[in-house]
Design an enzyme around this catalytic site. Structure first.
Site, short mmCIF file in Angstrom:
data_model
loop_
_atom_site.label_atom_id
_atom_site.label_comp_id
_atom_site.label_asym_id
_atom_site.label_seq_id
_atom_site.Cartn_x
_atom_site.Cartn_y
_atom_site.Cartn_z
CG ASP A 14 -1.97 -1.03 1.21
OD1 ASP A 14 -2.20 -1.62 0.13
OD2 ASP A 14 -2.56 -1.30 2.28
NE ARG A 94 -1.41 2.86 13.39
CZ ARG A 94 -0.62 2.10 12.64
NH1 ARG A 94 0.63 2.45 12.41
NH2 ARG A 94 -1.07 0.98 12.13
CG ASP A 123 -4.49 2.13 12.91
OD1 ASP A 123 -4.48 2.47 14.11
OD2 ASP A 123 -4.19 0.99 12.51
CB SER A 174 -4.29 -7.15 8.34
OG SER A 174 -3.97 -5.88 8.85
N1 ARG Z 1 -7.87 -3.05 16.24
C1 ARG Z 1 -6.63 -2.46 16.66
C2 ARG Z 1 -6.81 -0.99 16.85
O1 ARG Z 1 -7.72 -0.44 16.36
C3 ARG Z 1 -5.48 -2.76 15.75
C4 ARG Z 1 -5.54 -2.16 14.38
C5 ARG Z 1 -4.44 -2.57 13.45
N2 ARG Z 1 -4.51 -3.98 13.28
C6 ARG Z 1 -3.99 -4.70 12.30
N3 ARG Z 1 -4.09 -5.97 12.42
N4 ARG Z 1 -3.40 -4.19 11.25
O2 ARG Z 1 -6.02 -0.37 17.51
#
Ligand code: ARG
Length: 412
Positions: A14, A94, A123, A174
């Site tokens: 990506d 983040r 995110d 992921s």
């Molecule tokens: N659900 C988690 C959050 O919102 C993780 C998000 C990223 N997860 C991932 N498997 N890429 O903080």
């Protein structure tokens, strides 16, 4: 000269494809920024990948120390666990990456920052709100939210732009990982009835394969911050890595969470957070010894509020700073040692001690040396129960029928 954009870059499909896409669709020069927050999946060749994909410059930051000091430890002191299950590894990373994006944008004179988040997760909210909270004028671009391409289309678009990088799909999941934990979703995990397959896990051993003997570890806290393990002081990043390895080898820290995203979707996420699990349990234990009952009660509510707004991307807000100040003040006597037993997927507190302990043996003991005034309890209960006795007198309560009571009635 085209203006610049700073792109948060992982080296994956990506964000690699986003480089030519940003150049083509926004006419911007692309500088990538990659922050190492301690994930094991980080690519060693990100700089080369960024340049090969058409970036004019690639910045790589070792953010591990900033992450632990500025985000992980504050969240630990706050007892921040979203919906009682998720210790917020991704959510805490983040705002730090957003800060680095902002610093790079100011340094490079960029007009925008960009990230690779899609339009249905948390995110994107965290990046966008973090940037807005720090610099409301800075433009934010989220290519993957705009372009509507499938994986195949992205690959094709990349090939058309002469990107020859290898994007072998190494995992059916992921994954996002940093020092505080690993978040795993998608693939088979999208069926909430299905047990997560073993191949979803990387930091934790299956309990079935965990050692038959426990490991004991002692963690020393100073003002709510873990400082040493088994009496050896150790830097913060190392301390977390050490506990990840140790607790992970005992199968500790796996979480299967059907969670509520901010955007209204329920999603199934698996987490591995060995160090976070141990440290939250230990920190709670030392608080249990050094905070009063009323302090604990209020702090539980604050913890929940704190976890929720961190999850929701509200790190750079005045509310967050207010809560931070409150939490910090609660930690002034949260100093002492906790002994933890790691065994077969569980992490239990088996000992605690503190110079500021509110546990007083001569008040608690049932043995000789008891200083508690037993007789004073009579007066205490009299006053404490006054309102209840008054009410029971005037407004008798209705008792439920019990079969035992009927048996007693029959006997007499
Ligand atoms: N659900 C988690 C959050 O919102 C993780 C998000 C990223 N997860 C991932 N498997 N890429 O903080």
């Amino acid at each position: 000269m085209p203006s610049k954009v700073i792109l948060a870059y992982s080296g994956g499909l990506d964000t690699s494809v986003a480089i030519p896409w940003l150049k083509e669709n926004y006419g911007l020069e692309v500088i990538t920024l990659t922050a190492d927050l301690g994930g094991q999946d980080g690519r060693s060749d990100v700089k080369e990948r960024a340049i090969e994909s058409g970036a004019s410059k690639s910045i790589v930051v070792d953010g591990k120390a900033d992450f632990v000091k500025g985000f992980v430890f504050p969240a630990l002191k706050a007892g921040a666990i979203y919906q009682g299950q998720y210790s917020l590894a991704t959510a805490l990373g983040r705002p730090l990456i957003a800060r680095y994006l902002l610093d790079a944008a100011h340094k490079e004179g960029a007009e925008a920052v960009a990230h690779g988040c899609t339009g249905k997760g948390n995110d994107q909210v965290r990046f966008d709100l973090s940037i807005a909270g720090m610099d409301p004028e800075l433009k934010i671009i989220a290519p993957a939210r705009e372009w509507n391409m499938s994986r195949e289309q992205e690959l094709e678009y990349g090939r058309g732009k002469n990107i020859t990088l290898d994007f072998a799909k190494k995992s059916p999941y992921s994954i996002d990982e940093n020092l505080w934990g690993r978040s795993i979703e998608a693939g088979d995990l999208e069926d909430p009835w299905k047990e997560p397959p073993e191949d979803a896990f990387a930091l934790t051993k299956s309990v079935a394969l965990a050692p038959d003997d426990p490991t004991y570890v002692e963690v020393h806290f100073e003002n709510g911050i873990p400082q040493s393990i088994d009496g050896n002081s150790i830097d913060a990043v190392n301390l977390i890595q050490t506990l990840n390895d140790l607790a992970g080898s005992h199968g500790i820290g796996r979480v299967d969470h059907l969670e509520d995203r901010l955007v209204g979707i329920k999603s199934r996420e698996i987490y591995e957070a060995p160090a976070a699990t141990v440290l939250h349990v230990a920190h709670k234990a030392i608080e249990g010894m050094t905070l009063s009952k009323d302090q604990i009660k209020l702090k539980e509510r604050i913890s929940q509020e704190y976890a929720e707004h961190v999850y929701n991307g509200l790190w750079y807000t005045n509310l967050h700073q207010d809560l931070e100040a409150y939490v910090e003040n609660t930690q002034r006597y949260v100093t002492g040692d906790v002994r933890i037993k790691l065994f077969k997927g569980t992490c239990s507190v088996v000992g605690r001690s503190s110079l500021f302990s509110l546990y007083q043996h001569d008040l608690a003991t049932y043995d000789t040396g008891d200083k508690f005034n037993h007789l004073a309890s009579e007066g205490f209960i009299h006053i404490y129960g006054l309102a209840g006795r008054t009410q029971a007198d005037i407004q008798p309560i209705q008792l439920p029928k019990l079969s035992g009571s009927e048996q007693i009635n029959r006997e007499t």
